[in-house]
Design a protein around this motif. Structure first.
Motif, mmCIF file in Angstrom:
data_model
loop_
_atom_site.group_PDB
_atom_site.id
_atom_site.type_symbol
_atom_site.label_atom_id
_atom_site.label_comp_id
_atom_site.label_asym_id
_atom_site.label_seq_id
_atom_site.Cartn_x
_atom_site.Cartn_y
_atom_site.Cartn_z
ATOM 1 N N ALA A 28 -1.016 1.445 -3.328
ATOM 2 C CA ALA A 28 -1.317 0.582 -2.087
ATOM 3 C C ALA A 28 -0.106 -0.398 -1.929
ATOM 4 C CB ALA A 28 -2.582 -0.298 -2.544
ATOM 5 N N TYR A 32 -6.176 -3.426 -2.150
ATOM 6 C CA TYR A 32 -7.407 -4.001 -2.390
ATOM 7 C C TYR A 32 -7.686 -4.531 -3.583
ATOM 8 C CZ TYR A 32 -11.480 -1.511 -4.670
ATOM 9 O OH TYR A 32 -12.515 -1.190 -5.402
ATOM 10 N N TRP A 33 -8.581 -5.508 -3.593
ATOM 11 C CA TRP A 33 -9.087 -5.949 -4.869
ATOM 12 C C TRP A 33 -10.300 -6.712 -4.430
ATOM 13 C CZ3 TRP A 33 -7.676 -4.342 -9.537
ATOM 14 C CH2 TRP A 33 -8.096 -5.363 -10.582
ATOM 15 N N LYS A 35 -14.829 -6.318 -4.217
ATOM 16 C CA LYS A 35 -15.916 -5.242 -3.409
ATOM 17 C C LYS A 35 -16.596 -6.331 -2.595
ATOM 18 C CE LYS A 35 -15.468 -1.280 -6.401
ATOM 19 N NZ LYS A 35 -14.863 -1.920 -7.447
ATOM 20 N N ARG A 41 -19.086 0.934 -3.237
ATOM 21 C CA ARG A 41 -17.741 0.776 -3.349
ATOM 22 C C ARG A 41 -17.081 0.352 -2.020
ATOM 23 N NH1 ARG A 41 -15.946 1.846 -8.489
ATOM 24 N NH2 ARG A 41 -17.528 3.034 -9.799
ATOM 25 N N ARG A 86 -19.626 8.179 -15.379
ATOM 26 C CA ARG A 86 -19.113 7.894 -13.957
ATOM 27 C C ARG A 86 -18.842 9.324 -12.961
ATOM 28 N NH1 ARG A 86 -13.839 4.023 -12.366
ATOM 29 N NH2 ARG A 86 -13.835 4.339 -10.198
ATOM 30 N N SER A 125 -7.306 7.296 -10.810
ATOM 31 C CA SER A 125 -8.741 7.732 -10.496
ATOM 32 C C SER A 125 -8.784 8.212 -8.829
ATOM 33 C CB SER A 125 -9.745 6.440 -10.762
ATOM 34 O OG SER A 125 -9.132 5.428 -9.989
ATOM 35 N N SER A 157 -14.382 6.237 -6.168
ATOM 36 C CA SER A 157 -13.394 5.227 -6.442
ATOM 37 C C SER A 157 -12.921 4.609 -5.052
ATOM 38 C CB SER A 157 -12.205 5.721 -7.391
ATOM 39 O OG SER A 157 -11.270 4.689 -7.606
ATOM 40 N N ALA A 158 -12.757 3.556 -5.019
ATOM 41 C CA ALA A 158 -12.408 3.072 -3.252
ATOM 42 C C ALA A 158 -11.054 3.868 -3.064
ATOM 43 C CB ALA A 158 -12.553 1.708 -3.117
ATOM 44 N N SER A 159 -10.171 3.498 -3.785
ATOM 45 C CA SER A 159 -8.652 4.007 -3.609
ATOM 46 C C SER A 159 -8.456 5.544 -3.432
ATOM 47 C CB SER A 159 -7.604 3.485 -4.795
ATOM 48 O OG SER A 159 -8.099 3.858 -6.003
ATOM 49 N N ARG A 162 -8.259 6.952 0.191
ATOM 50 C CA ARG A 162 -6.944 6.974 0.956
ATOM 51 C C ARG A 162 -6.348 8.368 0.580
ATOM 52 N NH1 ARG A 162 -6.168 1.307 -1.387
ATOM 53 N NH2 ARG A 162 -5.107 2.510 -3.014
ATOM 54 N N SER A 212 -9.997 -1.769 -13.624
ATOM 55 C CA SER A 212 -10.062 -2.503 -12.386
ATOM 56 C C SER A 212 -11.390 -2.862 -11.823
ATOM 57 C CB SER A 212 -9.380 -1.689 -11.351
ATOM 58 O OG SER A 212 -9.642 -0.269 -11.084
ATOM 59 N N THR A 213 -12.400 -1.870 -12.049
ATOM 60 C CA THR A 213 -13.946 -2.482 -11.525
ATOM 61 C C THR A 213 -14.229 -3.450 -12.181
ATOM 62 O OG1 THR A 213 -13.987 0.039 -11.425
ATOM 63 C CG2 THR A 213 -16.043 -1.438 -10.980
ATOM 64 N N MET A 216 -11.914 -6.705 -11.047
ATOM 65 C CA MET A 216 -12.118 -7.253 -9.677
ATOM 66 C C MET A 216 -13.432 -8.094 -9.394
ATOM 67 S SD MET A 216 -12.154 -3.985 -7.135
ATOM 68 C CE MET A 216 -10.844 -3.125 -7.867
ATOM 69 N N LEU A 263 -2.080 -10.367 -5.787
ATOM 70 C CA LEU A 263 -3.094 -9.705 -6.562
ATOM 71 C C LEU A 263 -3.063 -10.007 -8.024
ATOM 72 C CD1 LEU A 263 -4.305 -5.855 -6.371
ATOM 73 C CD2 LEU A 263 -3.807 -7.211 -8.604
ATOM 74 N N ASP A 303 -0.083 -2.321 -9.949
ATOM 75 C CA ASP A 303 -1.624 -2.115 -9.895
ATOM 76 C C ASP A 303 -2.305 -2.718 -11.343
ATOM 77 O OD1 ASP A 303 -1.727 -1.239 -7.240
ATOM 78 O OD2 ASP A 303 -0.796 0.671 -7.976
HETATM 79 C C1 DP6 Z 1 -5.160 -2.555 -7.733
HETATM 80 O O1 DP6 Z 1 -9.758 2.226 -6.507
HETATM 81 O O2 DP6 Z 1 -9.241 2.087 -9.024
HETATM 82 O O3 DP6 Z 1 -5.128 -0.221 -7.197
HETATM 83 O O4 DP6 Z 1 -13.085 1.315 -6.518
HETATM 84 O O5 DP6 Z 1 -13.454 0.103 -8.764
HETATM 85 O O6 DP6 Z 1 -12.574 2.763 -8.677
HETATM 86 P P1 DP6 Z 1 -12.688 1.300 -8.043
HETATM 87 O O7 DP6 Z 1 -11.107 0.646 -8.135
HETATM 88 P P2 DP6 Z 1 -9.778 1.291 -7.715
HETATM 89 O O8 DP6 Z 1 -9.116 0.070 -7.671
HETATM 90 C C2 DP6 Z 1 -7.672 0.083 -7.136
HETATM 91 C C3 DP6 Z 1 -7.134 -1.371 -7.089
HETATM 92 C C4 DP6 Z 1 -5.758 -1.391 -6.850
HETATM 93 C C5 DP6 Z 1 -5.014 -1.577 -5.490
HETATM 94 C C6 DP6 Z 1 -5.252 -0.424 -4.453
HETATM 95 O O9 DP6 Z 1 -5.385 0.716 -4.817
HETATM 96 O O10 DP6 Z 1 -5.683 -0.873 -3.309
#
Ligand code: DP6
Length: 372
Positions: A28, A32-33, A35, A41, A86, A125, A157-159, A162, A212-213, A216, A263, A303
């Motif tokens: 990224a 994103y940081w 939820k 997610r 998970r 992830s 995993s949110a990232s 993408r 990271s979960t 954050m 971040l 990250d």
């Molecule tokens: C710092 O997507 O690994 O990379 O959704 O809890 O699995 P979960 O987290 P994840 O978090 C990524 C955070 C980051 C910033 C980003 O990739 O946007």
């Protein structure tokens, strides 16, 4: 069941014996940081990433007709504990979606290979859940669009959402009329739009204080700067999007570093604090600023780990690599061009060949890194 989050528009297709998908990792540029909805997610902030063509995961999934524990092998190592749980809970979601479409499936065999050194802390992830989403949906005899696959991957995993699209991708939360939250992905530009490089400087790979979960969640609850973070991501995202469309590296460099440093300021000011950066990480940031001062346009980001990722033009790759390798504590540098979307590459692999009659695996065990 995650009905509220499950992607719409998924439809049954012919069910193969197994399915294989490949996905690239991403980094990224606007982070994103935090939820807004833990279970779904849904990120609290919008983000924009560049896909890392050199860091790929390939995952094969086969479903049996019988219930039982899932078998998940990552780089030759059978997963257990939280990692396995998970993956299993993600596969439960796929099973629920499959059942809704009249395609009930049982236990899964999953084999995943990272085409990059997981032992160097580069496990991702993002690429992992993007490939798992593509392979498991196809293995269950279901098909969906890229957007639907991205929604599914986000639930792992949110990232990862993408990584489904490739190129430059944004992931943005939005509120439904009901007041519930969801998120959408959009490709800002395809991989051919801009010939950039991302160099990953690997430092002190073994150490990761916290995933990271949970990190954050702690930040959102305790950092006094979290409010400012929520207020400023929109401007960063617009700035990065415009810079990418205009191929303006100087402007993109500025917003990229700003987002990353915000971040890390958040995590450092959490209670208890979380410091993902190590000494060599900071030295690498200085090396990037030195490069810029001497006329080489580049920018760092970092990250939830100590590795530093550096963005530059293809023409400057070797100069930047040499500068990063000269930083004390940098162990290796791995360059990626901008990568493409997740692809389902095959669905004819015989799962028995790697599951074996006893369920034993003979591949060499390897230390798996924690996803950054
Ligand atoms: C710092 O997507 O690994 O990379 O959704 O809890 O699995 P979960 O987290 P994840 O978090 C990524 C955070 C980051 C910033 C980003 O990739 O946007």
């Amino acid at each position: 069941m995650h009905e509220k989050y499950a992607p719409e528009g998924i439809s049954p297709v012919e069910r193969p014996a197994a399915a294989t998908a490949r996905a690239c990792s991403n980094v990224a540029l606007v982070k994103y940081w935090g939820k807004v909805d833990e279970r779904g997610r849904v990120p609290a902030t919008g983000s924009l990433s560049v896909t890392l063509g050199g860091l790929k995961t390939e995952t094969t999934v086969a479903f049996s007709d019988r219930d039982g524990p899932d078998l998940v092998v990552l780089d030759g190592r059978s997963l257990g504990g939280r990692e396995a749980a998970r993956v299993a809970s993600f596969l439960d979601l796929v099973r629920e979606i499959a059942a809704v479409h009249g395609r009930p499936v049982g236990a899964a065999s999953v084999r995943s290979v990272n085409y990059f050194p997981t032992a160097a802390g580069l496990a991702s992830s993002a690429s992992g859940f993007a490939a798992l989403a593509g392979a498991s949906l196809r293995a269950a005899g279901l098909g969906g669009s890229e957007d639907e696959l991205a929604t599914l991957a986000r639930l792992g995993s949110a990232s990862a959402a993408r990584s489904v699209h490739g190129g430059f991708v944004e992931l943005v939360p939005y509120m439904l009329e009901s007041g519930a939250w969801n998120a959408r992905t959009a490709r800002v530009a395809a991989e051919g739009h801009w010939d950039l490089r991302v160099l990953v400087a690997v430092v002190d790979a073994g150490y990761k204080p916290i995933g990271s979960t949970p990190a954050m969640a702690r930040t959102a609850a305790t950092s006094p700067y979290y409010g400012g973070w929520l207020e400023t991501w929109g401007a960063d995202l617009a700035d990065a999007r415009d810079s990418i469309i205009a191929r303006d590296l100087e402007r993109l460099a500025s917003v990229t570093e700003h987002s990353a440093l915000k971040l890390h300021a958040l995590t450092m000011t959490s209670r208890p604090p979380v410091q993902f950066l190590r000494g060599p990480s900071i030295e690498t940031m200085h090396a990037v600023w030195d490069l810029r001062t001497s006329g080489t346009l580049c920018a760092f980001t970092a990250d939830a780990g100590p590795n530093i990722k550096v963005l530059c033009s293809a023409a400057d790759e070797e100069r930047v690599r040499a500068a990063l390798m000269s930083v004390q504590g940098v162990q290796s540098v791995r360059a990626s061009a901008v990568g493409g979307p997740m692809e389902v590459v095959g669905h004819d692999v015989d799962p028995v060949a790697w599951r074996g009659a006893s369920g034993e695996h003979e591949e060499p065990s390897q230390e798996a890194g924690d996803g950054e």
